[in-house]
Design a protein around this motif. Sequence first.
Motif, PDB file in Angstrom:
ATOM      1  N   UNK A  58      40.845  28.232  51.669  1.00 33.07           N
ATOM      2  CA  UNK A  58      39.435  27.875  51.852  1.00 33.07           C
ATOM      3  C   UNK A  58      38.567  29.118  52.004  1.00 33.07           C
ATOM      4  N   UNK A  59      39.097  30.143  52.655  1.00 30.46           N
ATOM      5  CA  UNK A  59      38.321  31.375  52.835  1.00 30.46           C
ATOM      6  C   UNK A  59      38.146  32.097  51.503  1.00 30.46           C
ATOM      7  N   UNK A 102      34.557  33.174  48.053  1.00 32.76           N
ATOM      8  CA  UNK A 102      34.201  34.355  47.262  1.00 32.76           C
ATOM      9  C   UNK A 102      33.557  33.906  45.950  1.00 32.76           C
ATOM     10  N   UNK A 103      32.438  34.505  45.629  1.00 32.73           N
ATOM     11  CA  UNK A 103      31.695  34.125  44.419  1.00 32.73           C
ATOM     12  C   UNK A 103      32.565  34.338  43.180  1.00 32.73           C
ATOM     13  N   UNK A 104      32.651  33.321  42.340  1.00 35.20           N
ATOM     14  CA  UNK A 104      33.405  33.405  41.096  1.00 35.20           C
ATOM     15  C   UNK A 104      34.845  32.958  41.221  1.00 35.20           C
ATOM     16  N   UNK A 105      35.304  32.669  42.444  1.00 31.36           N
ATOM     17  CA  UNK A 105      36.687  32.239  42.637  1.00 31.36           C
ATOM     18  C   UNK A 105      36.748  30.710  42.653  1.00 31.36           C
ATOM     19  N   UNK A 106      37.694  30.153  41.892  1.00 31.82           N
ATOM     20  CA  UNK A 106      37.925  28.715  41.953  1.00 31.82           C
ATOM     21  C   UNK A 106      39.369  28.467  42.393  1.00 31.82           C
ATOM     22  N   UNK A 107      39.767  27.222  42.488  1.00 31.98           N
ATOM     23  CA  UNK A 107      41.087  26.887  43.005  1.00 31.98           C
ATOM     24  C   UNK A 107      42.199  27.456  42.136  1.00 31.98           C
ATOM     25  N   UNK A 139      42.474  31.273  42.875  1.00 28.64           N
ATOM     26  CA  UNK A 139      43.026  31.496  44.218  1.00 28.64           C
ATOM     27  C   UNK A 139      44.520  31.180  44.238  1.00 28.64           C
ATOM     28  N   UNK A 140      44.912  30.064  43.647  1.00 27.87           N
ATOM     29  CA  UNK A 140      46.326  29.674  43.635  1.00 27.87           C
ATOM     30  C   UNK A 140      47.163  30.715  42.894  1.00 27.87           C
ATOM     31  N   UNK A 141      46.629  31.220  41.772  1.00 28.84           N
ATOM     32  CA  UNK A 141      47.363  32.215  40.986  1.00 28.84           C
ATOM     33  C   UNK A 141      47.524  33.517  41.774  1.00 28.84           C
ATOM     34  N   UNK A 142      46.449  33.955  42.430  1.00 25.30           N
ATOM     35  CA  UNK A 142      46.514  35.199  43.205  1.00 25.30           C
ATOM     36  C   UNK A 142      47.515  35.083  44.360  1.00 25.30           C
TER      37      UNK A 142
END
Length: 495
Positions: A394-395, A399-404, A407-410
Amino acid sequence: MSKEVLAVVEIMSNEKGVEKEIIFEAIEAALATATRKSHNDEIDARVSIDRHTGDYETFRRWEVIEDDVEIEDHVGWYIRHMDAVDVEPHIEPGEFIEEPIESIEFGRIGAQTAKQVIIQKVREAERKKVVEEYSKRIGEILTGQVKRIDRGDVILDLGDNVDAVIPRAELINRENFKMGDRVRAYVQDVSFRPRGPQIFMSRACKEMLMELFKIEVPEIGDDLIDIMSAARDVGLRAKVAVRANDPRLDPIGACVGMRGGRVQAVTNELNGERIDIILWDSNDAQFVINAMAPAEVTSIMVDEDKHTMDLAVDDEQLSQAIGKNGQNIRLATELTGWELNVMSETDMAAKHETESKGQMDLFVNGLEVDEELAEVLVAEGFTTLEEVAYVPAAEMLEIEGFDEEIVAALKERAKDALLTQAIANEEKTAMAEPAQDLLDLEGMTEEMAKTLASKGIITQEDLAELGTDELLEIVEMDADAASELILKARAPWFE
């Protein structure tokens, strides 16, 4: 005799200022001692004085002991249990059997014996009274008169035959006192020593500074202003952090006083020590900025894990921020409780650039992302792969430009990179060879050394830092042998 006893008790109690009961006990002890001496110490005796009439009785007494106890001295002082029960059937070892005997006259007892016992009891009572009285005054500033100087320590007379000592290390630099000077100092400790109670005082502790402000600034005594912390370079400079409990009050102005009168009074008492009054702030970064005065901080980087802060100042103010011999930064560090590193803006920029480059390289290589994405992570405050892997999704979605999907990939890539690192570290440790000093250690076997090396214990120094329980978790051996082996590894420490 009874009137004489009461008269002695009354006179000594008034002269020495101790309770009458203590004098009665002292006289009882003196009479008992004189009675024993009159019988060549062949008997034990107890004396009981009536507190109202002054009449007294004397008893010979025997201590009941176990039947199998061997007695070497004062045989007539003891009675075996099997014989004692014939006199008192229910008596137990450790108790006493008594019978009245003729009392010696109070006026005829050995004068020196009575005098010594009474003086000793009274002195003990006086010492106890001093310890009790001054233990309650720890944390206060008291005034005394210089009685003498002993090897640099200042001995003060506090009145009523009570002395205190200010150790040389607790005096302010360049401070010299003469006999008869009146000196104020902070009571640090009161302890009972073989030669009597000892009161230890200080003029160099930061508590002395804080107590002086409480005396000079009424608002502090009234709890309108709090002293939050203090730091001293004794005799040279100090910093005091204050806050107001009433928003209408100016805490710094109140402590400085009209035309600087209040702070000047404290400075004069501390032999000219310069004092900076600092405004305390609940925000640690702002508090540090305030504490660095008179230097102005232009930027600040906080590392909460290491409890450190990097401070940047104008290049021209760097020497002022550090202070003479590092005085300013040292006092600010002590005042705030943070480890502070001060540098010029140029050095801060270079350090930030180097750290950012290292963090970007970590993300580029570990997460297999481009420099643009790595730069975004660094800008958002991420510094390690662990943070990327385990910070709540959720945090990161904020961040601008980040989607699920991103985030999951990172997070998945970060966890894979950490797992790869862990496996590599384990393989490296498993292949580690023990150092020669570990192999040469007395009591060490080659098999044991290899087992230790596989767990990262490669050198004798590594083994020395282990506890016995930690070693037993790695190697199967006797607890005593493990303890002995660790002591041998630590031998160079003591050499």
